[in-house]
Design a protein around this motif. Structure first.
Motif, PDB file in Angstrom:
ATOM      1  N   UNK A 100      18.008  16.868 -60.413  1.00 38.84           N
ATOM      2  CA  UNK A 100      18.269  17.150 -58.994  1.00 38.84           C
ATOM      3  C   UNK A 100      19.215  18.334 -58.836  1.00 38.84           C
ATOM      4  N   UNK A 101      20.197  18.435 -59.718  1.00 42.76           N
ATOM      5  CA  UNK A 101      21.107  19.582 -59.680  1.00 42.76           C
ATOM      6  C   UNK A 101      20.356  20.879 -59.945  1.00 42.76           C
ATOM      7  N   UNK A 102      19.410  20.818 -60.881  1.00 46.59           N
ATOM      8  CA  UNK A 102      18.651  22.018 -61.200  1.00 46.59           C
ATOM      9  C   UNK A 102      17.783  22.484 -60.055  1.00 46.59           C
ATOM     10  N   UNK A 103      17.150  21.534 -59.367  1.00 47.68           N
ATOM     11  CA  UNK A 103      16.237  21.887 -58.293  1.00 47.68           C
ATOM     12  C   UNK A 103      16.916  21.945 -56.933  1.00 47.68           C
ATOM     13  N   UNK A 159      29.768  11.140 -63.431  1.00 47.95           N
ATOM     14  CA  UNK A 159      30.105   9.719 -63.470  1.00 47.95           C
ATOM     15  C   UNK A 159      29.100   8.915 -64.277  1.00 47.95           C
ATOM     16  N   UNK A 160      27.817   9.162 -64.047  1.00 51.73           N
ATOM     17  CA  UNK A 160      26.789   8.456 -64.816  1.00 51.73           C
ATOM     18  C   UNK A 160      26.864   8.825 -66.295  1.00 51.73           C
ATOM     19  N   UNK A 197      26.225  15.514 -55.997  1.00 51.96           N
ATOM     20  CA  UNK A 197      25.319  15.232 -57.096  1.00 51.96           C
ATOM     21  C   UNK A 197      25.974  15.547 -58.431  1.00 51.96           C
ATOM     22  N   UNK A 198      26.786  16.583 -58.472  1.00 48.69           N
ATOM     23  CA  UNK A 198      27.498  16.926 -59.694  1.00 48.69           C
ATOM     24  C   UNK A 198      28.476  15.818 -60.078  1.00 48.69           C
ATOM     25  N   UNK A 203      19.613   7.712 -64.815  1.00 50.07           N
ATOM     26  CA  UNK A 203      20.480   8.253 -63.762  1.00 50.07           C
ATOM     27  C   UNK A 203      21.044   9.616 -64.156  1.00 50.07           C
ATOM     28  N   UNK A 204      21.479   9.758 -65.413  1.00 47.29           N
ATOM     29  CA  UNK A 204      22.006  11.048 -65.878  1.00 47.29           C
ATOM     30  C   UNK A 204      20.921  12.112 -65.795  1.00 47.29           C
TER      31      UNK A 204
END
Length: 209
Positions: free
Chosen positions: A117-120, A137-138, A131-132, A110-111
């Motif tokens: 996902x944040x990068x893309x 949280x993860x 998403x951040x 998950x991390x």
């Protein structure tokens, strides 16, 4: 006669394959690599403003070794629960670690997934902000579970890794099992795959500046 008797088991051990001991050594080697990379990633968290590129680079680099460790762990899990004699004799980890293991694996995935996902991601306000928060949280959940996991296994890592390092005293006195070259090769392939991913994608850090 005693000499040939002592050589015989060593040859049979090599011929019989690595089995659960080899799997354990592969997991230990990969785990040691991950500990170093996790420590480096932790350093970048202390100064994200200046180390964001390296946070991304190491994060993407981690993907390869994490995949190798997950496959190694799942392989042992599958062999044990399908009743393979050698893995049944080896036995499972302690019940607490058996329960914790899937949680460590899921939070690790998950991390990494939220970080990728944040990068893309193209938007930092609509898609990026939730998403951040998920990523953070993860990470908190992962850090707690991983701390227990590391403390439980850390004391065994030096012996297991040294048993597969040529020309060490531990290697000379360790049980002779085959597959040492394959274990190091799998670790190298995981690192190489992660390195290629990091080199291709780490530039995405610039989108957050």
């Amino acid at each position: 006669m005693s000499t040939s008797a002592s050589i015989g088991p060593r040859r049979r051990s090599r011929a019989g394959g690595a089995g659960p001991e080899g799997n354990e050594r592969l997991t230990a080697i990969t785990g040691t690599v991950l500990l170093v990379l996790f420590a480096a990633e932790g350093v970048t968290i202390l100064g994200l403003e200046n180390l964001l590129y390296w946070h991304y680079f190491i994060g993407f680099l981690l993907v390869g070794p994490v995949c190798v460790k997950i496959v190694s762990t799942c392989y042992r899990f599958a062999r044990y629960y399908t009743g393979h004699p050698a893995y049944v004799r080896k036995g499972p980890p302690m019940i607490v670690l058996r329960v914790l293991g899937p949680f460590v694996m899921l939070t690790s995935c998950a991390v990494m997934a939220t970080g990728i996902a944040l990068g893309f991601g193209k938007s930092t306000r609509v898609a990026g902000l939730p998403m951040l928060l998920l990523h953070k949280g993860f990470f908190v959940l992962w850090a707690g579970a991983m701390t227990i996991h590391v403390l439980a296994y850390l004391w065994r890592l030096p012996r297991l890794v040294a048993a597969d390092v040529p020309l060490t005293r531990v290697r000379r006195t360790a049980t002779a099992i085959g597959g040492s070259g394959l274990r190091w090769a799998l670790t190298a392939v995981g690192l190489a795959g992660g390195l290629v991913f990091a080199m291709l994608a780490a530039h995405l850090a610039s989108s957050w500046r």
